[in-house]
Design a protein around this motif. Sequence first.
Motif, PDB file in Angstrom:
ATOM      1  N   ILE A 130       0.814  -1.218   0.000  1.00  0.00           N
ATOM      2  CA  ILE A 130       0.000   0.000   0.000  1.00  0.00           C
ATOM      3  C   ILE A 130       0.849   1.270   0.000  1.00  0.00           C
ATOM      4  O   ILE A 130       0.323   2.365   0.179  1.00  0.00           O
ATOM      5  CB  ILE A 130      -0.970   0.019   1.208  1.00  0.00           C
ATOM      6  N   GLY A 131       2.157   1.121  -0.206  1.00  0.00           N
ATOM      7  CA  GLY A 131       3.032   2.288  -0.240  1.00  0.00           C
ATOM      8  C   GLY A 131       3.273   2.768  -1.663  1.00  0.00           C
ATOM      9  O   GLY A 131       2.868   2.124  -2.636  1.00  0.00           O
ATOM     10  N   MET A 132       3.928   3.899  -1.781  1.00  0.00           N
ATOM     11  CA  MET A 132       4.260   4.435  -3.101  1.00  0.00           C
ATOM     12  C   MET A 132       5.129   3.422  -3.844  1.00  0.00           C
ATOM     13  O   MET A 132       6.109   2.915  -3.300  1.00  0.00           O
ATOM     14  CB  MET A 132       5.002   5.768  -2.978  1.00  0.00           C
ATOM     15  N   LEU A 133       4.779   3.126  -5.082  1.00  0.00           N
ATOM     16  CA  LEU A 133       5.503   2.129  -5.859  1.00  0.00           C
ATOM     17  C   LEU A 133       6.391   2.822  -6.887  1.00  0.00           C
ATOM     18  O   LEU A 133       5.913   3.474  -7.813  1.00  0.00           O
ATOM     19  CB  LEU A 133       4.524   1.183  -6.558  1.00  0.00           C
ATOM     20  N   GLN A 134       7.695   2.664  -6.718  1.00  0.00           N
ATOM     21  CA  GLN A 134       8.667   3.194  -7.667  1.00  0.00           C
ATOM     22  C   GLN A 134       9.075   2.101  -8.639  1.00  0.00           C
ATOM     23  O   GLN A 134       9.159   0.929  -8.283  1.00  0.00           O
ATOM     24  CB  GLN A 134       9.893   3.712  -6.916  1.00  0.00           C
ATOM     25  N   LYS A 135       9.365   2.502  -9.875  1.00  0.00           N
ATOM     26  CA  LYS A 135       9.694   1.511 -10.894  1.00  0.00           C
ATOM     27  C   LYS A 135      10.906   0.677 -10.520  1.00  0.00           C
ATOM     28  O   LYS A 135      10.968  -0.511 -10.837  1.00  0.00           O
ATOM     29  CB  LYS A 135       9.913   2.212 -12.244  1.00  0.00           C
ATOM     30  N   ASN A 136      11.869   1.307  -9.824  1.00  0.00           N
ATOM     31  CA  ASN A 136      13.083   0.568  -9.478  1.00  0.00           C
ATOM     32  C   ASN A 136      12.888  -0.413  -8.322  1.00  0.00           C
ATOM     33  O   ASN A 136      13.818  -1.129  -7.946  1.00  0.00           O
ATOM     34  CB  ASN A 136      14.226   1.530  -9.161  1.00  0.00           C
ATOM     35  N   LYS A 137      11.695  -0.448  -7.743  1.00  0.00           N
ATOM     36  CA  LYS A 137      11.398  -1.384  -6.652  1.00  0.00           C
ATOM     37  C   LYS A 137      10.502  -2.541  -7.107  1.00  0.00           C
ATOM     38  O   LYS A 137      10.255  -3.476  -6.341  1.00  0.00           O
ATOM     39  CB  LYS A 137      10.707  -0.651  -5.504  1.00  0.00           C
ATOM     40  N   ILE A 138      10.019  -2.467  -8.335  1.00  0.00           N
ATOM     41  CA  ILE A 138       9.045  -3.454  -8.789  1.00  0.00           C
ATOM     42  C   ILE A 138       9.626  -4.855  -8.824  1.00  0.00           C
ATOM     43  O   ILE A 138       8.986  -5.824  -8.388  1.00  0.00           O
ATOM     44  CB  ILE A 138       8.481  -3.060 -10.180  1.00  0.00           C
ATOM     45  N   ALA A 139      10.843  -5.008  -9.332  1.00  0.00           N
ATOM     46  CA  ALA A 139      11.455  -6.334  -9.426  1.00  0.00           C
ATOM     47  C   ALA A 139      11.572  -6.973  -8.054  1.00  0.00           C
ATOM     48  O   ALA A 139      11.353  -8.185  -7.898  1.00  0.00           O
ATOM     49  CB  ALA A 139      12.833  -6.234 -10.087  1.00  0.00           C
TER      50      ALA A 139
END
Length: 246
Positions: A91-100
């Motif tokens: 439920i937190g902010m999703l950054q592209k560099n954290k998706i993997a």
Amino acid sequence: MMKIMSEGVIDIAGNLRAIQAAIKETTARRANNGAEPTLVAVSKTKSVLMIKKAYDAGQRHFGENYVKELLVKAKDADLNHLCPDIKWHYIGMLQKNKIAQLIGCPRLYMVETISSFEVADSFEKKTKEGTSYQVMIQVNTSGEDSKSGILPSECANLAFHIVENCPKLKLRGVMTIGSFGHDYSSGPNPDFECLRNCREKVCERLKIPLDNIELSMGMSADFKEAVLAGSTNVRVGSQIFGSREK
């Protein structure tokens, strides 16, 4: 009111019973009763032991705000063994560099914070073939710079994009954090009304019934008002576990 037992120990089971009772009672009072909303226990900064106590009291859905913290808890050997059907919500902010990293989370039930076309496309690209994830679109209903989320005017377009171009993402609903401290004596919460309007536009664009898109809105301070406004998911943390630790 959050319950505290002797010596300052939080009565997690008692708090959960009180919140579930409030959800049940409030659901019965709303115009279209419907099913009771899902309670997501926000366990940010809380220990594995506290999560286990909530699980033992019947709670299954848990929400985390940070990818790193979620992974530590979701990969905990004891928690995996003792809580086999736990359901994690990011439920937190999703950054592209954290998706993997997020994709590697065991028992990841839902990602509630798809906030842009870019994030949706990146999530789709990094998800392995044969795998899918339930997602919600985060909408910035309050227009605050400090809040993540797509503009309400673009919500339906993003929903259409996900359905048409991201087959590994299964759209379940729309979500908002909204502004804090709304004065309900002045009228309904405009953030809740905005999210409901977004759902209507999404369903019109996708040509699907309203019930096919969920509403994730409401937190510890206003979950009852959110239930009355039609929420299908409420995210409650401090009323269950006590104040967040730093």
